[in-house]
Write an enzyme that holds these catalytic residues in place. Structure first.
Site, short mmCIF file in Angstrom:
data_model
loop_
_atom_site.label_atom_id
_atom_site.label_comp_id
_atom_site.label_asym_id
_atom_site.label_seq_id
_atom_site.Cartn_x
_atom_site.Cartn_y
_atom_site.Cartn_z
CE1 TYR A 20 -3.00 -2.64 -0.22
CE2 TYR A 20 -3.18 -2.12 2.45
CZ TYR A 20 -4.42 -3.17 1.34
OH TYR A 20 -4.86 -3.88 0.81
CG ASP B 282 -2.74 -20.03 -1.53
OD1 ASP B 282 -1.29 -20.06 -0.09
OD2 ASP B 282 -1.69 -20.55 -2.24
CG ASP C 49 -12.41 -6.89 6.46
OD1 ASP C 49 -12.43 -6.15 7.21
OD2 ASP C 49 -12.92 -6.56 5.07
CE LYS D 99 1.07 -17.56 -3.14
NZ LYS D 99 0.25 -18.44 -3.38
CG ASP E 225 -6.85 -4.55 3.71
OD1 ASP E 225 -8.14 -4.56 5.04
OD2 ASP E 225 -6.89 -3.71 2.36
#
Ligand code: NAD
Length: 361
Positions: free
Chosen positions: A140, A222, A250, A190, A246
């Site tokens: 970001y 994943d 959620d 990852k 992020d």
């Protein structure tokens, strides 16, 4: 030891829910013989109305001097089309206070298990996950980022980058948090594909040497997205970068259920490092129910419990707040948003919910 707390009630239901947390704080003072000074400041749409700025200088100065900050929520349709939006205040305060670690617990309360999007048999083993997300680095904020023509085609690009210090400091926050819980940390990356994740993993492993009592595991993002759904009870603390965090935080929130129950903390370091903390419910300003005494204040009250634990190391007081919330739920008291979970008691308003929790302290 007089701790100073800045309250940023904000907009919509923010003032209603913060007022309930304040009732609980006063009850904590009485019960434990503590004393907190509090001060209200403007942030968000209310600050734009009063000063033209979502994060006035006076608010920022007050927050910098505070031991901790409790935020309600900001934003609403009234300010949606302004060049400076209330939400800009959130980004501004995170940056100014150096809040690089975002901690989001996702707990399924047994009384509210039916609110979870998962089948009862998956959550009845007990779900109590803490997602620790790096908040100020990664893709970001990485440079270069932009849009340009390459060989006649428009291309958009971002850079996922972490330096070792950024990883080490978030790792320390996560290991320290795990130490105060079930002592299990799962680092999510990852590393099978991304170089940035390989460095992330190396630094996490190095930092583990400072916390040998905590069990460390690694998981690809994943797989973690899948494991949160098929076996959420396996997790204690998860630490991950900004983008993955992020999404996963959620997802964990959906596993837990209602927005009105979920607290969060954003820290500039561990309590031992003297970091500042900003505590807030994860929900927004809920303009659809603002001013109607319908909001669920428990996420904000549980954010206060996180403050007591993480910023002030007042574990007994934090336990008392969390226990009081559970007791009220056990008695069947519900705000409207959580009432569908097998209601046996009564629906109460925001203010009554605050009174009930405060009375249990
Ligand atoms: P929201 O979280 O405000 O509301 C989503 C839905 O959940 C609404 O139906 C609302 O009534 C309900 N809800 C939320 N919190 C609740 C509570 N404590 N008790 C009972 N019901 C609750 O999200 P939104 O509608 O997308 O956003 C509304 C405004 O809030 C927007 O201006 C948005 O930008 C802002 N926002 C602010 C923050 C923040 O301050 N950190 C976070 C998210 C959204």
């Amino acid at each position: 030891m007089n701790k100073h707390i800045v309250l940023l009630p904000g907009d919509g239901i923010g003032p209603e829910v913060v007022a309930q947390a304040l009732k609980v704080l006063r009850a904590v003072e009485k019960r434990f013989g503590l004393s907190f000074s509090t001060e209200e400041a403007l942030m968000g749409g209310c600050a734009i109305d009063a000063t033209g700025e979502p994060l006035p200088e006076a608010t920022l100065e007050a927050c910098k001097k505070a031991d901790a900050v409790l935020l309600g929520a900001v934003g609403g349709p009234k300010w949606d089309n302004l060049p400076k939006r209330p939400e800009a205040g959130l980004l501004g305060i995170r940056k100014a206070l150096g809040l690089f670690a975002n901690l989001r617990p996702a707990v399924v309360f047994p009384e509210l298990a039916s609110l979870s999007c998962l089948k009862p048999e998956l959550v009845e083993k007990g779900v109590d996950i803490l997602v620790v997300r790096e908040l100020t680095g990664g893709i970001y904020f990485g440079k270069p980022a932009g849009e340009e023509l390459r060989e006649g085609l428009r291309c958009g690009f971002n850079t996922m980058i972490y330096n070792e210090d950024e990883v080490r400091r978030i790792a320390r926050v996560a290991f320290a948090a795990a130490r105060g819980r079930k002592k299990r940390l799962c680092s999510v990356d990852k590393a099978n594909v991304l170089e940035v994740s390989r460095l992330w993993r190396k630094v996490i492993v190095e930092t583990h040497a400072e916390f040998p009592d905590v069990e460390l595991s690694h998981m690809y993002v994943d797989n973690c997205a899948m494991q949160l759904i098929i076996n959420p009870a396996q997790f204690d603390v998860i630490v991950t970068g900004n983008l993955f965090g992020d999404i996963l935080s959620d997802e964990a929130a959906a596993v837990a259920g209602s927005l009105g129950m979920l607290p969060s903390a954003s820290l500039s370091g561990t309590a031992a490092q003297g970091g500042t903390g900003l505590y807030e419910p994860i929900h927004g300003s809920a303009p659809d129910i603002a001013g109607q005494n319908k909001a669920n204040p428990l996420a904000t009250i549980l954010s206060l419990a996180m403050m007591l634990r993480l910023s002030f190391a007042m574990n007994e007081a934090a336990d008392a707040v969390e226990h009081a919330v559970r007791e009220v739920l056990r008695e069947g008291r519900r705000t409207g948003d959580i009432a569908r979970a097998g209601l046996q008691g009564e629906i109460v308003g925001c203010s009554m919910m605050g009174d009930l929790v405060a009375a249990k302290i």
